[in-house]
Design a protein around this motif. Structure first.
Motif, PDB file in Angstrom:
ATOM      1  N   ARG A  92       9.860  -3.273  -7.452  1.00 53.09           N
ATOM      2  CA  ARG A  92       9.468  -3.187  -5.718  1.00 53.09           C
ATOM      3  C   ARG A  92       9.986  -2.484  -4.727  1.00 53.09           C
ATOM      4  O   ARG A  92       9.242  -2.055  -3.916  1.00 53.09           O
ATOM      5  CB  ARG A  92       8.724  -4.817  -5.311  1.00 53.09           C
ATOM      6  CG  ARG A  92       7.261  -5.254  -5.087  1.00 53.09           C
ATOM      7  CD  ARG A  92       5.733  -4.717  -5.021  1.00 53.09           C
ATOM      8  NE  ARG A  92       4.884  -4.460  -5.644  1.00 53.09           N
ATOM      9  CZ  ARG A  92       4.214  -5.697  -5.572  1.00 53.09           C
ATOM     10  NH1 ARG A  92       4.569  -6.613  -5.710  1.00 53.09           N
ATOM     11  NH2 ARG A  92       2.816  -5.679  -6.654  1.00 53.09           N
ATOM     12  N   ARG A 107       7.614   6.583  -7.918  1.00 52.56           N
ATOM     13  CA  ARG A 107       6.780   5.737  -7.117  1.00 52.56           C
ATOM     14  C   ARG A 107       5.375   5.518  -7.860  1.00 52.56           C
ATOM     15  O   ARG A 107       4.843   7.053  -7.332  1.00 52.56           O
ATOM     16  CB  ARG A 107       6.855   6.500  -5.764  1.00 52.56           C
ATOM     17  CG  ARG A 107       6.244   5.398  -4.813  1.00 52.56           C
ATOM     18  CD  ARG A 107       6.382   5.896  -3.274  1.00 52.56           C
ATOM     19  NE  ARG A 107       5.368   6.779  -3.024  1.00 52.56           N
ATOM     20  CZ  ARG A 107       4.788   7.112  -2.053  1.00 52.56           C
ATOM     21  NH1 ARG A 107       5.502   6.766  -0.757  1.00 52.56           N
ATOM     22  NH2 ARG A 107       3.854   8.117  -1.874  1.00 52.56           N
ATOM     23  N   VAL A 108       5.021   5.136  -8.212  1.00 56.10           N
ATOM     24  CA  VAL A 108       3.894   4.953  -8.428  1.00 56.10           C
ATOM     25  C   VAL A 108       3.069   3.342  -7.227  1.00 56.10           C
ATOM     26  O   VAL A 108       3.563   2.968  -6.733  1.00 56.10           O
ATOM     27  CB  VAL A 108       3.645   3.671  -9.440  1.00 56.10           C
ATOM     28  CG1 VAL A 108       4.358   4.555 -10.836  1.00 56.10           C
ATOM     29  CG2 VAL A 108       4.000   2.790  -9.153  1.00 56.10           C
ATOM     30  N   ALA A 109       1.232   3.807  -7.068  1.00 59.66           N
ATOM     31  CA  ALA A 109       0.990   2.746  -6.230  1.00 59.66           C
ATOM     32  C   ALA A 109      -0.193   2.377  -7.089  1.00 59.66           C
ATOM     33  O   ALA A 109      -1.580   2.945  -7.882  1.00 59.66           O
ATOM     34  CB  ALA A 109       0.537   3.862  -4.851  1.00 59.66           C
ATOM     35  N   LYS A 110      -0.634   1.214  -6.732  1.00 61.35           N
ATOM     36  CA  LYS A 110      -1.566   0.217  -6.793  1.00 61.35           C
ATOM     37  C   LYS A 110      -2.832   0.158  -5.940  1.00 61.35           C
ATOM     38  O   LYS A 110      -2.152  -0.946  -4.556  1.00 61.35           O
ATOM     39  CB  LYS A 110      -1.441  -0.892  -7.751  1.00 61.35           C
ATOM     40  CG  LYS A 110      -2.432  -1.483  -8.039  1.00 61.35           C
ATOM     41  CD  LYS A 110      -1.686  -3.467  -8.756  1.00 61.35           C
ATOM     42  CE  LYS A 110      -2.450  -4.198  -9.221  1.00 61.35           C
ATOM     43  NZ  LYS A 110      -1.999  -5.590  -9.139  1.00 61.35           N
ATOM     44  N   VAL A 111      -3.538   0.685  -6.246  1.00 61.17           N
ATOM     45  CA  VAL A 111      -5.300   0.718  -5.135  1.00 61.17           C
ATOM     46  C   VAL A 111      -4.858  -1.343  -4.798  1.00 61.17           C
ATOM     47  O   VAL A 111      -5.449  -1.015  -5.772  1.00 61.17           O
ATOM     48  CB  VAL A 111      -5.856   1.294  -5.330  1.00 61.17           C
ATOM     49  CG1 VAL A 111      -6.886   0.876  -4.230  1.00 61.17           C
ATOM     50  CG2 VAL A 111      -5.070   2.062  -4.814  1.00 61.17           C
ATOM     51  N   ARG A 122      -2.447   0.044  -0.288  1.00 55.82           N
ATOM     52  CA  ARG A 122      -1.692   0.594  -1.301  1.00 55.82           C
ATOM     53  C   ARG A 122      -0.305  -0.405  -1.554  1.00 55.82           C
ATOM     54  O   ARG A 122       0.650  -0.677  -0.336  1.00 55.82           O
ATOM     55  CB  ARG A 122      -0.729   2.165  -1.137  1.00 55.82           C
ATOM     56  CG  ARG A 122      -2.499   2.904  -1.595  1.00 55.82           C
ATOM     57  CD  ARG A 122      -1.541   4.673  -1.766  1.00 55.82           C
ATOM     58  NE  ARG A 122      -3.103   4.992  -1.936  1.00 55.82           N
ATOM     59  CZ  ARG A 122      -3.393   6.036  -0.713  1.00 55.82           C
ATOM     60  NH1 ARG A 122      -3.021   5.789   0.395  1.00 55.82           N
ATOM     61  NH2 ARG A 122      -4.238   7.064  -0.478  1.00 55.82           N
ATOM     62  N   ARG A 123      -0.019  -0.805  -2.727  1.00 55.79           N
ATOM     63  CA  ARG A 123       0.917  -1.959  -2.833  1.00 55.79           C
ATOM     64  C   ARG A 123       1.706  -0.854  -4.039  1.00 55.79           C
ATOM     65  O   ARG A 123       1.722  -0.157  -5.059  1.00 55.79           O
ATOM     66  CB  ARG A 123       0.941  -2.807  -4.286  1.00 55.79           C
ATOM     67  CG  ARG A 123       0.546  -3.913  -3.736  1.00 55.79           C
ATOM     68  CD  ARG A 123       1.356  -5.072  -3.432  1.00 55.79           C
ATOM     69  NE  ARG A 123       0.236  -6.227  -2.901  1.00 55.79           N
ATOM     70  CZ  ARG A 123      -0.090  -7.354  -3.417  1.00 55.79           C
ATOM     71  NH1 ARG A 123      -0.918  -7.079  -4.651  1.00 55.79           N
ATOM     72  NH2 ARG A 123      -1.008  -7.751  -2.137  1.00 55.79           N
ATOM     73  N   PHE A 124       3.513  -0.682  -3.415  1.00 58.37           N
ATOM     74  CA  PHE A 124       4.438   0.646  -3.575  1.00 58.37           C
ATOM     75  C   PHE A 124       4.800  -0.459  -5.067  1.00 58.37           C
ATOM     76  O   PHE A 124       5.417  -1.940  -4.700  1.00 58.37           O
ATOM     77  CB  PHE A 124       4.706   1.605  -2.941  1.00 58.37           C
ATOM     78  CG  PHE A 124       3.728   2.486  -2.396  1.00 58.37           C
ATOM     79  CD1 PHE A 124       3.303   3.777  -2.860  1.00 58.37           C
ATOM     80  CD2 PHE A 124       3.265   2.319  -0.905  1.00 58.37           C
ATOM     81  CE1 PHE A 124       2.052   4.459  -2.210  1.00 58.37           C
ATOM     82  CE2 PHE A 124       2.507   2.784   0.039  1.00 58.37           C
ATOM     83  CZ  PHE A 124       2.551   3.583  -1.686  1.00 58.37           C
ATOM     84  N   GLY A 125       5.523   0.431  -5.971  1.00 61.69           N
ATOM     85  CA  GLY A 125       6.517   0.109  -6.480  1.00 61.69           C
ATOM     86  C   GLY A 125       7.532   1.290  -7.277  1.00 61.69           C
ATOM     87  O   GLY A 125       6.831   2.552  -7.496  1.00 61.69           O
TER      88      GLY A 125
END
Length: 184
Positions: A59, A25-29, A34-37
């Protein structure tokens, strides 16, 4: 007509076994939070000597797994197995800092391997193998190193064809070295 094609595709897909090896799981702030991918690593095989792996990013987790499974089915390799249960010979594979050693094993040994390698052997159809991973424990590197090793696997038939000999000349007798040592 379309329904029959769908059913045929399901029958063809059902011959494969897929195992989810790892989800990242990666998060883009961003401004709102946060947007999780998600990134998924999947291994697919027919348990008869064909296996492949794939990565998928999306996503949502199910979509990432679906993409990884499709990629794995496109990138399958065939591995020759001895008696349909183990490897023909010991092999070593590398990828990056990941290094794996795969050893053939007698019947009844089972799959002695850790995490990602175990998934590869279960989907490949190997029943007896001893494997050791050294270096990187990153699942991606371990799977790639395992595939690197499996690509080097050669059956006696392949060796005999390459050398222009008969399979019996290449394999020889299993009890031959013991008899030669007794005769001396």
């Amino acid at each position: 007509m379309a329904r029959r094609e769908n059913r045929d595709r399901d029958d063809r897909d059902s011959e494969f076994v897929d195992k989810l090896v790892h989800i990242n799981r990666v998060a883009k702030v961003v401004k709102g939070g946060r947007r999780f991918g998600f990134a998924a690593l999947v291994v697919v095989g027919d348990q008869k000597g064909r296996v492949g792996f794939g990565k998928g990013k999306a996503r949502e987790v199910p979509e990432a797994i679906r993409k990884a499974t499709e990629q794995a089915k496109r990138q399958m390799i065939r591995v020759p197995l001895r008696e349909g249960r183990t490897l023909h010979h010991d092999i070593e594979g590398r990828h990056g800092a990941g290094r794996v050693i795969l050893r053939t094993a007698p019947a009844g040994t089972g799959i002695i391997a850790g995490g990602p390698m175990r998934a590869v052997f279960e989907t490949l159809g190997v029943q007896d193998v001893v494997a050791k991973s050294m270096g990187s424990s990153n699942p991606y590197n371990m799977v790639r190193a395992t595939f690197d090793a499996l690509k080097l696997e050669q059956s006696p038939r392949m060796v005999a064809a390459r050398r222009g000999k008969k399979v019996a000349d290449v394999v020889g007798r299993r009890s031959e070295p013991a008899e030669a040592a007794v005769a001396e």
